[in-house]
Design an enzyme around this catalytic site. Structure first.
Site, short mmCIF file in Angstrom:
data_model
loop_
_atom_site.label_atom_id
_atom_site.label_comp_id
_atom_site.label_asym_id
_atom_site.label_seq_id
_atom_site.Cartn_x
_atom_site.Cartn_y
_atom_site.Cartn_z
N LEU A 150 -26.85 50.73 -14.25
CA LEU A 150 -26.38 51.24 -12.96
C LEU A 150 -26.68 50.20 -11.88
O LEU A 150 -27.83 49.83 -11.70
CB LEU A 150 -27.17 52.53 -12.64
N HIS A 151 -25.67 49.71 -11.21
CA HIS A 151 -25.96 48.76 -10.12
C HIS A 151 -24.90 48.67 -9.05
O HIS A 151 -25.08 48.01 -8.04
CB HIS A 151 -26.18 47.35 -10.69
#
Ligand code: UD1
Ligand code: UDP
Length: 367
Positions: free
Chosen positions: A201-202
């Site tokens: 997740l980024h």
């Protein structure tokens, strides 16, 4: 002939690894590293583990707002290009490094090659979408990984210099397939094949929106299975700011970002993958691991059409439901490439660059 490859962020390094080999068979290559990513796990580990040649120029730009970061890179890349005088510049994907490299080359009238051209999410709020559109519009040679990408470019009136080459990320996976099987990451994390979920997740749209971030992290906690989460530094910082970092459920194994070899091993053995990454969606498909994408749209539409990827957005309920029970029921029909994309791109560059020289050997304006 001299080629300058401009990189700076994790996905750029993965794409450079196979292309650099093909480029070096034909040209003198100089690597320009903007320094957009700089932590060991986001940067050096890729050079150390997968044999990317040392950068010839490190510009040390680091983090910053989009304008400042891109502007600093543009100025410093321009200096390097003026000094090196390459015949072509290669940029990869859709990062700020990609945009800065492209603008610097285009304004100096240097042949510009865009690797992974034509991808569109049709969401202009994504910084990557702005980068892709701008870079494609100033490129001379556009290497498209998919037919969809070629069609997207045609709709924007870009037809000259467009080639369906396949995806260099397939070449990267081929390059590292055997060596990544020797990774000991499963033993180190005490994981058993197909008994854990892998999550990354980024993306700005998830990390910079508190509500979306809370929903997604809440889903990670609700899933109930063992979940491995190599956490991007941007996401770690946001989770710390929100006070969520220290209270994460113990079933979530939060670890530093891993190198590419460990990542491939984690991906191929995962039961399912949850991600908002572009590259990880593709890798999940290629490894035939069901993917739940934590976004509302994707550029990799083929993976969704084939039923191996679902868009769960940031809905806690949908993420949990898909993470527990999503099983693709249709065969895969799409190929992202045959492992020859890098060689094809280098061949195209060679003929393009030769044809843009006049008889006296002086470079003339690109056709
Ligand atoms: C960038 C790309 C994104 C890509 C991602 C791959 C842009 C606009 N975005 O996002 O498309 O998917 O890389 O990983 O180019 N940070 C560190 N250490 C690092 C790097 C970053 O701590 O080595 C932190 C900093 O707080 C920084 C933040 O992460 O401000 C964001 O970094 P940045 O390079 O601006 O964007 P990414 O989110 O990494
Ligand atoms: N990757 C990695 N370690 C990680 C997370 C990702 O090696 O901890 C690799 C991943 O396998 C893929 C690439 O980095 O090859 C994708 O980069 P990222 O998700 O950062 O960016 P995106 O593809 O979304 O632009």
């Amino acid at each position: 002939m001299k080629v300058a490859s401009v990189v700076g962020a994790r996905p750029n390094f993965v794409k450079l690894a196979p292309l650099s080999r093909a480029v070096r068979d034909r040209f003198h290559e100089v690597i320009v590293h903007t320094g957009q990513h700089y932590d060991y796990e986001m940067d050096r580990i890729f050079f150390d583990e997968i044999g990317i040649p040392e950068p010839d120029h490190h510009l040390g730009v680091g983090s910053g707002s989009h304008g400042r970061q891109t502007g600093e890179m543009l100025a410093r890349i321009e200096d390097v290009l003026m000094k090196e005088g390459p015949d072509a510049v290669v940029v990869f994907g859709d990062t700020n490094t990609t945009l800065a490299g492209a603008l610097a080359a285009a304004k100096l009238h240097i042949t510009l090659v865009h690797v992974e051209a034509g991808l569109r999410s049709y969401d202009r709020r994504m910084p990557e979408e702005i980068n892709r559109v701008l870079v494609d519009h100033c490129s001379d040679l556009l290497s498209c990984p998919t037919k969809t990408a070629v069609d997207n470019l045609r709709r924007e009136g870009i037809v000259e210099g467009v080639y369906l080459t396949g995806d260099v990320m397939v070449d990267a996976m081929d390059l590292c397939r055997d060596i990544s099987r020797r990774s000991t990451i499963l033993e180190r994390l005490e994981l058993r094949p197909k008994e854990y979920i892998l999550a990354t997740l980024h993306r700005a749209e998830n990390t910079d929106d508190n509500e979306r971030l809370r929903e997604i992290i809440g889903a990670f906690e609700d899933i109930g299975s063992s979940l491995v989460f190599p956490c991007h530094p941007r996401t770690e910082r946001r989770l710390r700011d929100l006070g969520l970092w220290n209270s994460l459920n113990e079933r979530i194994k939060v670890i530093k970002p891993v190198g590419y070899l460990d990542m491939l091993q984690l991906e191929r053995n995962a039961l399912r993958i949850l991600t908002d990454s572009g590259g990880v969606q593709k890798e999940a498909y290629i490894f035939r691991v069901p993917c739940v994408t934590l976004r509302d749209r994707t550029e990799w539409v083929e993976t969704v059409k084939d039923g191996w990827n679902v868009l769960a957005g940031a809905s806690r309920e949908s993420i949990v439901r898909y993470a527990r029970g999503f099983v693709p029921s249709t065969p895969q029909t799409h190929v992202f490439g045959d492992g020859e994309a890098s060689r094809r791109i280098a061949d195209l560059m060679e003929s393009f660059m030769r044809s843009s020289r006049d008889f006296s050997g002086e470079r003339v304006k690109a056709p």
